[in-house]
Design a protein around this motif. Structure first.
Motif, mmCIF file in Angstrom:
data_model
loop_
_atom_site.group_PDB
_atom_site.id
_atom_site.type_symbol
_atom_site.label_atom_id
_atom_site.label_comp_id
_atom_site.label_asym_id
_atom_site.label_seq_id
_atom_site.Cartn_x
_atom_site.Cartn_y
_atom_site.Cartn_z
ATOM 1 N N GLU A 40 0.845 -1.185 0.000
ATOM 2 C CA GLU A 40 0.000 0.000 0.000
ATOM 3 C C GLU A 40 0.886 1.242 0.000
ATOM 4 O OE1 GLU A 40 -2.783 -0.209 3.226
ATOM 5 O OE2 GLU A 40 -3.430 -2.242 2.740
ATOM 6 N N ARG A 51 -2.405 -15.577 2.374
ATOM 7 C CA ARG A 51 -3.431 -15.715 1.341
ATOM 8 C C ARG A 51 -2.996 -16.790 0.352
ATOM 9 N NH1 ARG A 51 -3.061 -9.996 1.816
ATOM 10 N NH2 ARG A 51 -4.992 -9.051 2.616
ATOM 11 N N THR A 162 -15.149 -1.179 -5.814
ATOM 12 C CA THR A 162 -14.351 -2.186 -5.114
ATOM 13 C C THR A 162 -13.709 -3.128 -6.120
ATOM 14 O OG1 THR A 162 -15.946 -2.155 -3.279
ATOM 15 C CG2 THR A 162 -14.406 -4.007 -3.351
ATOM 16 N N ARG A 164 -12.201 -6.985 -6.061
ATOM 17 C CA ARG A 164 -12.166 -8.148 -5.185
ATOM 18 C C ARG A 164 -11.724 -9.390 -5.934
ATOM 19 N NH1 ARG A 164 -18.728 -8.865 -4.336
ATOM 20 N NH2 ARG A 164 -19.171 -9.905 -6.328
ATOM 21 N N GLU A 172 -14.030 -14.778 -0.162
ATOM 22 C CA GLU A 172 -13.272 -13.601 -0.565
ATOM 23 C C GLU A 172 -11.813 -13.739 -0.163
ATOM 24 O OE1 GLU A 172 -15.088 -9.476 -0.684
ATOM 25 O OE2 GLU A 172 -13.734 -9.300 1.042
ATOM 26 N N TRP A 174 -9.304 -11.512 -1.298
ATOM 27 C CA TRP A 174 -8.825 -10.146 -1.026
ATOM 28 C C TRP A 174 -9.843 -9.167 -1.573
ATOM 29 C CZ3 TRP A 174 -7.782 -5.793 -3.935
ATOM 30 C CH2 TRP A 174 -7.107 -4.756 -3.276
ATOM 31 N N SER A 175 -9.948 -8.000 -0.922
ATOM 32 C CA SER A 175 -10.824 -6.938 -1.404
ATOM 33 C C SER A 175 -10.179 -5.591 -1.096
ATOM 34 C CB SER A 175 -12.192 -7.023 -0.731
ATOM 35 O OG SER A 175 -12.969 -5.871 -1.017
ATOM 36 N N SER A 176 -10.378 -4.636 -1.983
ATOM 37 C CA SER A 176 -9.854 -3.292 -1.747
ATOM 38 C C SER A 176 -10.525 -2.642 -0.540
ATOM 39 C CB SER A 176 -10.052 -2.428 -2.991
ATOM 40 O OG SER A 176 -11.437 -2.314 -3.311
ATOM 41 N N SER A 177 -11.636 -3.192 -0.080
ATOM 42 C CA SER A 177 -12.281 -2.651 1.111
ATOM 43 C C SER A 177 -11.439 -2.848 2.361
ATOM 44 C CB SER A 177 -13.661 -3.300 1.312
ATOM 45 O OG SER A 177 -13.533 -4.703 1.502
ATOM 46 N N SER A 178 -10.410 -3.724 2.287
ATOM 47 C CA SER A 178 -9.530 -3.962 3.434
ATOM 48 C C SER A 178 -8.379 -2.967 3.503
ATOM 49 C CB SER A 178 -8.948 -5.383 3.359
ATOM 50 O OG SER A 178 -8.080 -5.516 2.238
ATOM 51 N N VAL A 179 -8.262 -2.093 2.483
ATOM 52 C CA VAL A 179 -7.143 -1.155 2.404
ATOM 53 C C VAL A 179 -7.398 0.036 3.331
ATOM 54 C CG1 VAL A 179 -5.878 0.386 0.865
ATOM 55 C CG2 VAL A 179 -6.605 -1.867 0.069
ATOM 56 N N THR A 181 -7.690 3.703 4.955
ATOM 57 C CA THR A 181 -8.264 4.957 4.475
ATOM 58 C C THR A 181 -7.165 5.917 4.001
ATOM 59 O OG1 THR A 181 -10.082 4.713 6.059
ATOM 60 C CG2 THR A 181 -9.740 6.904 5.105
#
Length: 225
Positions: A40, A51, A162, A164, A172, A174-179, A181
């Protein structure tokens, strides 16, 4: 947010029909504890979860989801560099001898429903010829010019969108929602290992002749149609 998936290897299956909007890539698990390294804003994300892509020839869907949370963007966008630089089988084999992919041989199949595909780390590579029966060297070496040793798949996510990676049964990976803020760029590197060279270049191909080729000690390059 820009998300880039970096493929260090893989079997890129040719489209099965002219109107196909997705791209399937055969992949094998690495021997290590994780198959995906996430960075990131240029820093490896911590902690780095284990993963694993999984085995059993399962399909993993790579989906860019619109801000309605449902619609999957389509289609894939292969650049000219991707088309030109990916390793083609006729670089190593005579056209009549080119082996087909054994799609069921792979641990998993990554199905990209969208994304901008481009080549990276373009340079020459050397391949040694081996006997199919006992893996011995035949003494023949083939050099290829200007082939991609990485493929990058880029996504620009707008607010509310998103990216994913979703396995069978809605699992799931991986998802960009875990990145975190405020993150501006994310890189997912799909890892490989030199130990996987034989499975990509021997076991996952339906050979028509009594020899096959292994790349030099870099990770195995992508196989094109």
């Amino acid at each position: 947010m820009r998300v880039t998936i970096v493929l260090l290897t893989g079997g890129f299956f040719p489209p099965e029909r002219n109107d196909q909007t997705f791209l399937d890539v055969g992949y094998f698990e690495t021997p290590g504890p994780t198959d995906i390294e996430v960075s990131e804003d240029g820093q490896i994300a911590q902690p780095q979860p284990h993963r694993k892509l999984g085995r059993g020839n399962k399909r993993i869907d790579v989906q860019h989801i619109e801000n309605d949370g449902v619609t999957v963007k389509k289609p894939v966008n292969p650049s000219d560099s991707f088309k030109n630089d990916i390793l083609k089988k006729d670089k190593l084999y005579a056209a009549a001898d080119a082996p087909a992919f054994i799609k069921t041989a792979y641990d998993c199949v990554l199905r990209f429903h969208s994304g901008d595909f481009s080549s990276a780390d373009v340079r020459d590579r050397s391949f040694t010829q081996h006997s199919l029966s006992d893996d011995s060297l035949t003494g023949i070496v083939v050099s290829t010019e200007n082939i991609a040793n990485e493929i990058h798949v880029d996504y620009d996510l707008a607010d509310g969108e998103t990216l994913r990676l979703q396995g069978p049964g809605g699992n799931e990976i991986w998802s960009s929602s875990s990145v975190g803020t405020g993150t501006k760029s994310v890189v997912l590197r799909f890892l490989t290992d030199d130990l996987l060279n034989p499975v990509y270049h021997k076991q996952a191909l339906a050979h028509k002749v009594q020899h096959y080729y292994l790349p030099n000690s870099d990770p195995p390059p992508m196989n094109g149609p």
